[in-house]
Write a protein that holds these residues in place. Structure first.
Motif, mmCIF file in Angstrom:
data_model
loop_
_atom_site.group_PDB
_atom_site.id
_atom_site.type_symbol
_atom_site.label_atom_id
_atom_site.label_comp_id
_atom_site.label_asym_id
_atom_site.label_seq_id
_atom_site.Cartn_x
_atom_site.Cartn_y
_atom_site.Cartn_z
ATOM 1 N N PHE A 364 1.762 23.036 -6.197
ATOM 2 C CA PHE A 364 1.020 22.403 -5.462
ATOM 3 C C PHE A 364 1.573 21.310 -4.321
ATOM 4 C CE2 PHE A 364 -1.084 24.274 -9.213
ATOM 5 C CZ PHE A 364 -2.033 25.126 -8.674
ATOM 6 N N PHE A 365 0.940 21.268 -3.202
ATOM 7 C CA PHE A 365 1.359 20.193 -2.393
ATOM 8 C C PHE A 365 0.306 19.546 -1.796
ATOM 9 C CE2 PHE A 365 4.476 23.497 -2.612
ATOM 10 C CZ PHE A 365 5.644 22.872 -2.669
ATOM 11 N N GLN A 366 0.414 18.332 -1.504
ATOM 12 C CA GLN A 366 -0.280 17.183 -0.797
ATOM 13 C C GLN A 366 -0.114 17.532 0.671
ATOM 14 O OE1 GLN A 366 -2.710 14.674 -1.145
ATOM 15 N NE2 GLN A 366 -2.752 15.076 0.917
ATOM 16 N N PRO A 367 -1.339 18.084 1.474
ATOM 17 C CA PRO A 367 -1.220 18.123 2.789
ATOM 18 C C PRO A 367 -0.745 16.887 3.685
ATOM 19 C CG PRO A 367 -3.166 18.938 1.834
ATOM 20 C CD PRO A 367 -2.643 18.245 0.835
ATOM 21 N N VAL A 368 0.197 16.997 4.477
ATOM 22 C CA VAL A 368 0.626 15.893 5.027
ATOM 23 C C VAL A 368 -0.364 15.149 6.175
ATOM 24 C CG1 VAL A 368 2.449 15.171 6.975
ATOM 25 C CG2 VAL A 368 3.099 16.449 5.030
ATOM 26 N N THR A 369 -1.193 16.150 6.665
ATOM 27 C CA THR A 369 -1.909 15.710 7.504
ATOM 28 C C THR A 369 -3.043 14.902 6.993
ATOM 29 O OG1 THR A 369 -3.287 17.767 7.497
ATOM 30 C CG2 THR A 369 -1.911 17.559 9.173
ATOM 31 N N THR A 370 -3.607 14.963 5.746
ATOM 32 C CA THR A 370 -4.507 14.059 4.879
ATOM 33 C C THR A 370 -3.931 12.918 4.926
ATOM 34 O OG1 THR A 370 -5.251 16.154 3.998
ATOM 35 C CG2 THR A 370 -6.054 14.067 3.140
ATOM 36 N N ALA A 371 -2.483 12.815 4.269
ATOM 37 C CA ALA A 371 -1.897 11.684 4.047
ATOM 38 C C ALA A 371 -1.765 10.634 5.079
ATOM 39 C CB ALA A 371 -0.553 12.065 3.468
ATOM 40 N N LEU A 372 -1.402 11.310 6.246
ATOM 41 C CA LEU A 372 -1.343 10.649 7.397
ATOM 42 C C LEU A 372 -2.697 10.043 8.024
ATOM 43 C CD1 LEU A 372 0.930 12.955 9.745
ATOM 44 C CD2 LEU A 372 1.710 10.799 8.649
ATOM 45 N N GLN A 373 -3.807 10.842 7.730
ATOM 46 C CA GLN A 373 -5.038 10.027 8.233
ATOM 47 C C GLN A 373 -5.294 9.111 7.518
ATOM 48 O OE1 GLN A 373 -7.759 13.438 8.257
ATOM 49 N NE2 GLN A 373 -7.991 13.163 10.510
ATOM 50 N N ALA A 374 -4.980 9.215 5.895
ATOM 51 C CA ALA A 374 -5.487 8.275 5.058
ATOM 52 C C ALA A 374 -4.804 6.856 5.136
ATOM 53 C CB ALA A 374 -5.362 8.879 3.760
ATOM 54 N N THR A 375 -3.669 6.939 5.492
ATOM 55 C CA THR A 375 -2.598 5.631 5.388
ATOM 56 C C THR A 375 -2.610 5.210 6.625
ATOM 57 O OG1 THR A 375 -0.404 7.076 5.898
ATOM 58 C CG2 THR A 375 -1.153 6.716 3.323
ATOM 59 N N GLY A 376 -2.879 5.903 7.864
ATOM 60 C CA GLY A 376 -2.860 5.226 9.261
ATOM 61 C C GLY A 376 -1.465 5.519 9.638
ATOM 62 N N ALA A 377 -0.708 6.319 9.094
ATOM 63 C CA ALA A 377 0.797 6.500 9.542
ATOM 64 C C ALA A 377 1.072 7.322 10.599
ATOM 65 C CB ALA A 377 1.735 6.682 8.379
ATOM 66 N N THR A 378 2.192 7.436 11.216
ATOM 67 C CA THR A 378 2.514 8.399 12.241
ATOM 68 C C THR A 378 3.781 8.973 11.947
ATOM 69 O OG1 THR A 378 3.172 6.843 13.559
ATOM 70 C CG2 THR A 378 1.147 7.676 13.937
ATOM 71 N N LEU A 379 4.106 10.061 12.121
ATOM 72 C CA LEU A 379 5.307 10.911 11.842
ATOM 73 C C LEU A 379 6.566 10.112 12.635
ATOM 74 C CD1 LEU A 379 4.296 14.613 11.702
ATOM 75 C CD2 LEU A 379 4.773 13.063 9.750
ATOM 76 N N GLY A 380 7.712 10.078 12.116
ATOM 77 C CA GLY A 380 8.973 9.620 12.792
ATOM 78 C C GLY A 380 8.798 8.385 13.487
ATOM 79 N N ALA A 381 8.980 8.481 14.591
ATOM 80 C CA ALA A 381 8.767 7.057 15.482
ATOM 81 C C ALA A 381 7.426 6.669 16.110
ATOM 82 C CB ALA A 381 9.692 7.172 16.919
ATOM 83 N N GLY A 382 6.760 7.451 15.724
ATOM 84 C CA GLY A 382 5.243 6.856 15.752
ATOM 85 C C GLY A 382 4.998 7.175 17.103
ATOM 86 N N ASP A 383 5.499 8.206 18.100
ATOM 87 C CA ASP A 383 4.967 8.193 19.592
ATOM 88 C C ASP A 383 3.698 9.030 19.660
ATOM 89 O OD1 ASP A 383 7.712 9.446 18.971
ATOM 90 O OD2 ASP A 383 6.438 11.116 19.752
ATOM 91 N N ALA A 384 2.931 9.116 18.400
ATOM 92 C CA ALA A 384 1.802 9.816 18.601
ATOM 93 C C ALA A 384 0.668 9.185 17.493
ATOM 94 C CB ALA A 384 1.899 11.327 18.460
ATOM 95 N N GLY A 385 -0.608 9.165 17.862
ATOM 96 C CA GLY A 385 -1.414 8.787 16.610
ATOM 97 C C GLY A 385 -1.701 9.764 15.591
ATOM 98 N N ALA A 386 -2.033 9.179 14.449
ATOM 99 C CA ALA A 386 -2.266 9.834 13.370
ATOM 100 C C ALA A 386 -3.286 10.917 13.605
ATOM 101 C CB ALA A 386 -2.732 9.088 12.111
ATOM 102 N N GLY A 387 -4.331 10.643 14.014
ATOM 103 C CA GLY A 387 -5.170 11.837 14.620
ATOM 104 C C GLY A 387 -4.602 12.885 15.337
#
Length: 466
Positions: A364-387
């Protein structure tokens, strides 16, 4: 205490700028279109899995309450959509959008209600459930510890849902969290060492470099190193486990840490990561972990609920919801490692399961999209919003569709291509865990997950301000 910058080699599991999933345009009929033209528009489309996820989200909007789940048929390369009810107009619109439509008995509302009944009446250690859109039923899995009165209770609950609503499968292993874990990360705690895997590098909401890993890793220890005996280089900012997810946000202590947008798959090879996406039932996926390396498999269910056995309370349960279910193998040490696709979509973080990479099993795996939304983080260099990082997809009542890579790759050749058909996955080999890790909180029946080489630790979550 001095801190060292994590070398690029050690920060090799990462995600960069986020790209929107390829849109699948709706082929709605013109007002004056002839019946022949409509029939031509209704021909099923040949799709990559990423495009199928976007189409699934659109079709769900067209069908409304008639939508009963969907999955990607990698053999025909088509999206199959379940329809409950007899709305011919909605069905025609879905077909004109390019989906294969099939009539089923169980609606999403009915399946969701059945899943709630399971949660209320059958939250038993060693059980899990998720909707399988291919069978239009809830797939309930019981591990080897579910026997006697607990088995009778589970079987009775499933039978009470009604004929054709759910099926039960037995797993030979035991559901456990896979602590111990792309690149390994380490922490020293009372009673021993904890080892997990780094998932994806991200940018925290305040702009600082960070990474995602499993929540039970973040609950187990507050500081992490890139070597077993090295100084800490990162500190847990947020951790969720058990409950509505299994994810941690860990910030690097050195604000100049470089975090490349790639997954290190070994032997000097890497996969560039360009987007976060929802998983799709039937899609081919890859998983990287420091214990077992690169392995591949198929997504078998979404929005899964897993009831991990507590290691400190014989009658306790750590219930985690909203997970991705797969037939990819994993072992202790792989916790927190990335689930991704060959074309560079970040999907999940390794949570737990049963079995090993010799006999197989479910993971079983935690969906990345949910983790990003919950933490307010963005992938990599953060050039796109979590949403903006959430790939189009569907996830409702234990079933859903999301973006995925089309080809699968083997552990020996991560660049290899080929489709992998989805299918039911049950059964697992036995998996032994080491150490003891407890978590507690307000979740129903909370106990603990198994933590490799860790001492007992209390706390369901941790949040640290910057």
């Amino acid at each position: 205490m001095s801190h060292k910058r994590i070398p690029k080699r050690k920060a090799a599991i990462a995600v960069g700028g986020v790209a929107a999933l390829g849109a699948a345009a709706l082929l709605l009929p013109n007002a004056n279109a002839s019946q022949d033209e409509k029939a031509a528009d209704a021909a099923p489309r040949t799709l990559r899995a990423n495009d199928a996820s976007d189409l699934a989200a659109q079709v769900r909007g067209l069908l409304g309450d008639a939508f009963a789940g969907s999955y990607y048929d990698s053999g025909s390369r088509q999206l199959v959509v379940n329809v409950a009810g007899g709305d011919d107009n909605a069905t025609l619109r879905a077909e004109q959008a390019g989906a294969v439509v099939r009539q089923v008995d169980n609606s999403t509302a009915e399946l969701t209600s059945a899943a709630r009944t399971l949660r209320t009446e059958a939250t038993i250690p060693g059980t899990s459930w998720a909707v399988d859109p291919r069978t239009n039923r809830i797939l309930v899995t019981a591990d080897s510890t579910v026997t006697g009165a607990n088995w009778d209770r589970l079987e009775s609950t499933v039978q009470g849902l009604g004929s054709g609503m759910a099926t039960i499968k037995k797993s030979a292993g035991t559901f456990k969290t896979f602590v111990s874990g792309g690149d390994a990360i380490f922490s020293q705690v009372q009673g021993g060492a904890v080892r997990c895997s780094l998932g994806f590098n991200v940018t925290a909401s305040d702009g600082s470099p960070a990474f995602l890993t499993a929540g039970h890793c973040g609950v187990a220890a507050e500081t992490w190193s890139d070597s077993e005996t090295g100084q800490p280089i990162a500190t847990v900012d947020q951790a969720t486990f058990p409950g509505e997810g299994d994810f941690s946000l860990v910030t690097y202590d050195d604000a100049t840490t470089q975090a490349p947008s790639e997954v290190n798959v070994g032997d000097g090879q890497s996969v560039q990561i360009g987007q976060a996406a929802e998983a799709t039932v039937g899609q081919a996926v890859l998983r990287m972990g420091s214990t077992t390396g690169l392995n591949d498999g198929t997504v078998t269910g979404l929005d899964a609920t897993v009831n991990f056995q507590s290691e400190t309370d014989p009658s306790g349960v750590d219930t985690v919801t909203g997970l991705i279910q797969t037939d990819v193998c994993a072992e202790p040490g792989d916790s927190g490692g990335p689930l991704f696709t060959q074309d560079g979509s970040a999907l999940g973080l390794t949570s737990g399961g049963s079995g090993d990479c010799t006999s197989g099993g479910e993971t079983f795996f935690q969906p990345v999209t949910t983790a990003l939304q919950a933490t307010g983080a963005t992938l990599g260099a953060g050039d796109a919003g979590a949403g903006d990082q959430n790939g189009a997809g569907d996830q409702a009542g234990g079933d859903g569709v999301g973006g995925a890579a089309d080809p699968s790759a083997s552990a020996e050749d991560p660049s290899g291509a080929g489709d992998q058909a989805g299918g039911d996955q049950a059964g697992a080999g036995d998996q032994s865990g080491t150490g003891d890790q407890s978590g507690n909180g307000d979740q129903s029946g909370n106990g603990t997950g198994d933590q490799s080489g860790s001492g007992a630790h209390s706390g369901a979550s941790r949040s640290r301000t910057h």
